[in-house]
Design an enzyme around this catalytic site. Structure first.
Site, PDB file in Angstrom:
ATOM      1  N   ASP A   1       0.875  -1.167   0.000  1.00  0.00           N
ATOM      2  CA  ASP A   1       0.000   0.000   0.000  1.00  0.00           C
ATOM      3  C   ASP A   1       0.913   1.218   0.000  1.00  0.00           C
ATOM      4  OD1 ASP A   1      -2.067  -1.779   0.276  1.00  0.00           O
ATOM      5  OD2 ASP A   1      -2.702  -1.107   2.258  1.00  0.00           O
TER       6      ASP A   1
ATOM      7  N   ASP B   1     -13.226  -4.424  -1.303  1.00  0.00           N
ATOM      8  CA  ASP B   1     -13.001  -4.088   0.114  1.00  0.00           C
ATOM      9  C   ASP B   1     -14.280  -4.313   0.908  1.00  0.00           C
ATOM     10  OD1 ASP B   1     -10.287  -2.960  -0.308  1.00  0.00           O
ATOM     11  OD2 ASP B   1     -11.344  -1.403  -1.394  1.00  0.00           O
TER      12      ASP B   1
HETATM   13  O1  1PR Z   1     -10.788   2.612  -5.079  1.00  0.00           O
HETATM   14  O2  1PR Z   1      -9.846   2.059  -7.294  1.00  0.00           O
HETATM   15  O3  1PR Z   1      -9.017   4.036  -6.038  1.00  0.00           O
HETATM   16  O4  1PR Z   1      -8.488   1.743  -5.307  1.00  0.00           O
HETATM   17  C1  1PR Z   1      -7.964   1.999  -4.045  1.00  0.00           C
HETATM   18  C2  1PR Z   1      -7.246   0.765  -3.601  1.00  0.00           C
HETATM   19  O5  1PR Z   1      -6.568   1.067  -2.389  1.00  0.00           O
HETATM   20  C3  1PR Z   1      -8.185  -0.384  -3.334  1.00  0.00           C
HETATM   21  O6  1PR Z   1      -7.622  -1.554  -3.880  1.00  0.00           O
HETATM   22  C4  1PR Z   1      -8.233  -0.482  -1.817  1.00  0.00           C
HETATM   23  O7  1PR Z   1      -8.271  -1.841  -1.417  1.00  0.00           O
HETATM   24  C5  1PR Z   1      -6.916   0.145  -1.402  1.00  0.00           C
HETATM   25  N1  1PR Z   1      -7.004   0.884  -0.133  1.00  0.00           N
HETATM   26  C6  1PR Z   1      -7.614   2.061   0.044  1.00  0.00           C
HETATM   27  N2  1PR Z   1      -7.425   2.470   1.333  1.00  0.00           N
HETATM   28  C7  1PR Z   1      -6.696   1.544   1.938  1.00  0.00           C
HETATM   29  C8  1PR Z   1      -6.232   1.578   3.327  1.00  0.00           C
HETATM   30  O8  1PR Z   1      -5.634   0.627   3.832  1.00  0.00           O
HETATM   31  N3  1PR Z   1      -6.504   2.664   4.019  1.00  0.00           N
HETATM   32  N4  1PR Z   1      -5.746  -0.545   1.281  1.00  0.00           N
HETATM   33  C9  1PR Z   1      -6.429   0.542   1.027  1.00  0.00           C
HETATM   34  C10 1PR Z   1      -6.229  -1.705   1.184  1.00  0.00           C
HETATM   35  C11 1PR Z   1      -5.794  -3.804   1.836  1.00  0.00           C
HETATM   36  C12 1PR Z   1      -4.729  -4.579   1.263  1.00  0.00           C
HETATM   37  C13 1PR Z   1      -3.844  -5.140   2.316  1.00  0.00           C
HETATM   38  C14 1PR Z   1      -4.452  -6.429   2.769  1.00  0.00           C
HETATM   39  C15 1PR Z   1      -3.460  -7.298   3.473  1.00  0.00           C
HETATM   40  N5  1PR Z   1      -5.397  -2.465   1.932  1.00  0.00           N
HETATM   41  O9  1PR Z   1      -3.943  -3.809   0.443  1.00  0.00           O
HETATM   42  O10 1PR Z   1      -2.641  -5.293   1.688  1.00  0.00           O
HETATM   43  O11 1PR Z   1      -5.552  -6.165   3.613  1.00  0.00           O
HETATM   44  O12 1PR Z   1      -3.042  -6.724   4.656  1.00  0.00           O
HETATM   45  P1  1PR Z   1      -2.451  -7.624   5.829  1.00  0.00           P
HETATM   46  O13 1PR Z   1      -1.786  -8.792   5.189  1.00  0.00           O
HETATM   47  O14 1PR Z   1      -1.465  -6.737   6.521  1.00  0.00           O
HETATM   48  O15 1PR Z   1      -3.614  -7.994   6.672  1.00  0.00           O
HETATM   49  P2  1PR Z   1      -9.597   2.664  -5.944  1.00  0.00           P
END
Ligand code: 1PR
Length: 543
Positions: A234, A393
């Protein structure tokens, strides 16, 4: 530097191939007209997407005859992916469009009754004790395709070809074929780590052509498709304006300290390289905030991809902000144009989050009709389904009874705060900030209909918790679609990967925090899976 000619005839990510060729010590000269083909000594035909689209483009631009002449003259020729398919007579993907017909026979489609299609991941290319451009019986190669040439023992060999095969869900298919000056691979050598670079090098130097078909002694071949382990980064700008890899829990990426700064876990390019060297099968970058205070052409993620794709020879996915938008100067930019910029910079797949949810809502609102206008449809039409991932998500919504809501509900072993035994998974947008009245089954079925090639299945409830994947969610989604699913969120130790691979039908598993915090390496996860009898690919070093 010696050169190789490459056909630049369709939209596609050829950046990785150029990088891989340069890594082998060669430079690419572009073939931009049919006349250029006659000047080529060595010719590469890359191919992505749709068989009919590729072949009709080639035919329309007058390339077929010069390519045949090049091959007939005995000059080195290499076809990759659809470039392999092109040398056959035809494909059920588009029966009306003929191939080059160098090999007699037609391609068919993988049967998706009991397995995910496209076939995505690391599989064998076993040449049965014959030399085939440095293919190794114990190495794994990266494939992504729905159509294949079914292998029948002796059929191609009788025509003088040396053949390497892979097996997927009981179907044996041609992974590579070679005869004298011709080499064609269904897998992507440029995305297959050092194992693929070796094949490319054997073509470029000519050493492969000299030995093709000779008997060689070697270790016994290993099985089929491996368990795919993905590292996810991320990425966002921190309060100091630097682009950092961050990681939160349940999507909160700020420190719990009083200053609430963005958690900084390292630099994206360096971390991607580190995970590649630990054996990550793919690297995913998610741009979790928008960088829209600069012109789109200068997006920092583009530079990250350019840098990463020079040294990381496994598939790269990029997500975040892929939707129709307006640039800082007021120019409208389509999602397809943004995706194109990413592909040109070295991405192999784009991942769409929020926009996919909104498109799915519209799809149901219009009575499940498609008009070709969504980002998913446009990008998959241009680059192929395999290039479009939908990142989901979802978040649990507990209900007391199975019929308490119109949504697709499951009975859960982990009851809600009031003891509710049922739940459904609500889709969210904007990084989990907004929950929509759409459930995860509705979403994945809609995007599959639009042409998405893979689902990246996060789970907000589990994100960053180190408590393991949400197996119930994965089961529900696997039961709803045919396309591959990547399980994400909650991985805290190697045992969680074993659990998700053994207890669900997931096609891949992704980890983030446990790798970034240095608790485990990707290699430790893979060693652990191998110990438990699950087949994995290991990093084979540098070229
Ligand atoms: O909506 O098309 O602009 O895409 C935004 C992207 O950013 C989406 O894929 C969304 O999942 C991601 N995202 C947005 N905000 C966050 C955040 O964390 N605040 N991250 C985010 C999503 C989830 C995974 C993470 C897994 C594994 N994070 O990326 O890597 O949950 O984590 P872990 O192994 O530590 O549990 P758009």
């Amino acid at each position: 530097m010696p050169t190789v000619h490459m056909l630049d005839y369709v939209a596609g990510n050829v950046r990785s191939l150029v990088n891989a060729i340069e890594k082998c010590g060669y430079m690419v000269e572009w073939v931009r007209t049919p006349e250029d083909v006659s000047r080529a000594e060595k010719l590469i035909l890359p191919g992505v997407g749709h068989f009919g689209h590729c072949l009709s483009q080639l035919a329309g631009a007058g390339y077929l005859a010069p390519i045949r002449a090049h091959i007939d003259a005995g000059k080195p020729f290499m076809g990759i992916c659809v470039g392999l398919q092109a040398i056959f007579e035809g494909s059920v993907e588009d029966p009306a469009t003929p191939g080059l017909g160098v090999i007699k026979g037609d391609l068919d489609r993988f049967d998706d009754t009991n397995k995910a299609v496209p076939h995505i991941g690391w599989n064998s290319a076993n040449a049965g004790g014959k030399s085939l451009y440095d293919l190794q019986p114990t190495s794994k190669y990266y494939y992504v395709h729905s159509y294949k040439y079914p292998y029948v023992k002796g059929k191609l060999e009788d025509q003088g070809w040396t053949v390497a095969t892979g097996t997927y869900g009981g179907e044996v298919f041609v992974g590579a074929v070679a005869k004298a000056n011709i080499l064609a691979t269904q897998f992507h050598p440029e995305k297959s780590g050092v194992a693929g670079l070796r094949v490319l090098k054997a073509f470029l130097t000519g050493s492969g052509a000299e030995t093709v078909g000779q008997d060689i002694a070697g270790p016994a071949p290993t099985g089929g498709l491996t368990r795919r382990v993905i590292a996810c980064l991320d990425v966002r700008t921190n309060d100091q304006g630097d682009l950092v890899v961050t990681k939160g829990d349940q999507y909160d990426v700020r420190e719990k300290t009083s200053d609430r700064g963005v958690r900084n876990l390292g630099k994206p390019v360096e971390l991607a390289r580190k995970y590649y060297e630990q054996g990550a099968d793919e690297v995913t970058f998610l741009n979790i905030t928008s960088f829209r205070d600069c012109p789109l052409a200068d997006l920092p993620m583009l530079e990250i991809l350019r840098q990463t794709s020079k040294t990381v020879f496994v598939p790269l996915t990029i997500g975040g902000g892929i939707r129709d938008t307006v640039d800082v100067d007021g120019t409208k930019v389509s999602a397809l144009e943004i995706a194109t910029m990413y592909f040109k910079s070295g991405a192999d797949k784009v991942s769409i989050g929020s926009d996919a949810v909104l498109a799915a809502e519209e799809y149901y609102g219009l009575g499940r009709k498609l008009f070709g206008a969504t980002a998913i449809e446009q990008i998959s039409r241009a680059y192929g389904n395999q290039a479009v991932v939908v990142s989901v998500d979802p978040k649990r919504v507990y209900v007391p009874k199975i019929d308490a809501t119109r949504h697709n509900t499951i009975q859960t072993k982990f009851p809600g705060p009031k003891g509710e035994e049922y739940c459904w998974y609500a889709c969210t947008i904007k990084g989990g900030r907004e929950t929509r009245d759409l459930d995860v089954v509705e979403l994945v079925q809609a995007v599959e209909a639009m042409g998405a090639g893979e689902i990246l299945l996060n789970c907000i409830d589990r994100d960053g918790t180190n408590s393991g994947f949400d197996l119930e969610l994965i089961d529900q989604v696997k039961g709803a679609v045919r396309i591959p699913v990547i399980a994400s969120s909650g991985a805290g130790n190697p045992g969680h990967f074993q659990e998700v691979f053994e207890k669900t039908r997931t096609d891949a598993a992704l980890g983030a925090g446990m790798f970034h915090r240095g608790e485990y390496t990707v290699k430790q996860v893979k060693d652990y899976l191998a110990e438990k009898g699950l087949e994995v690919r290991q990093f084979e070093g540098d070229l």
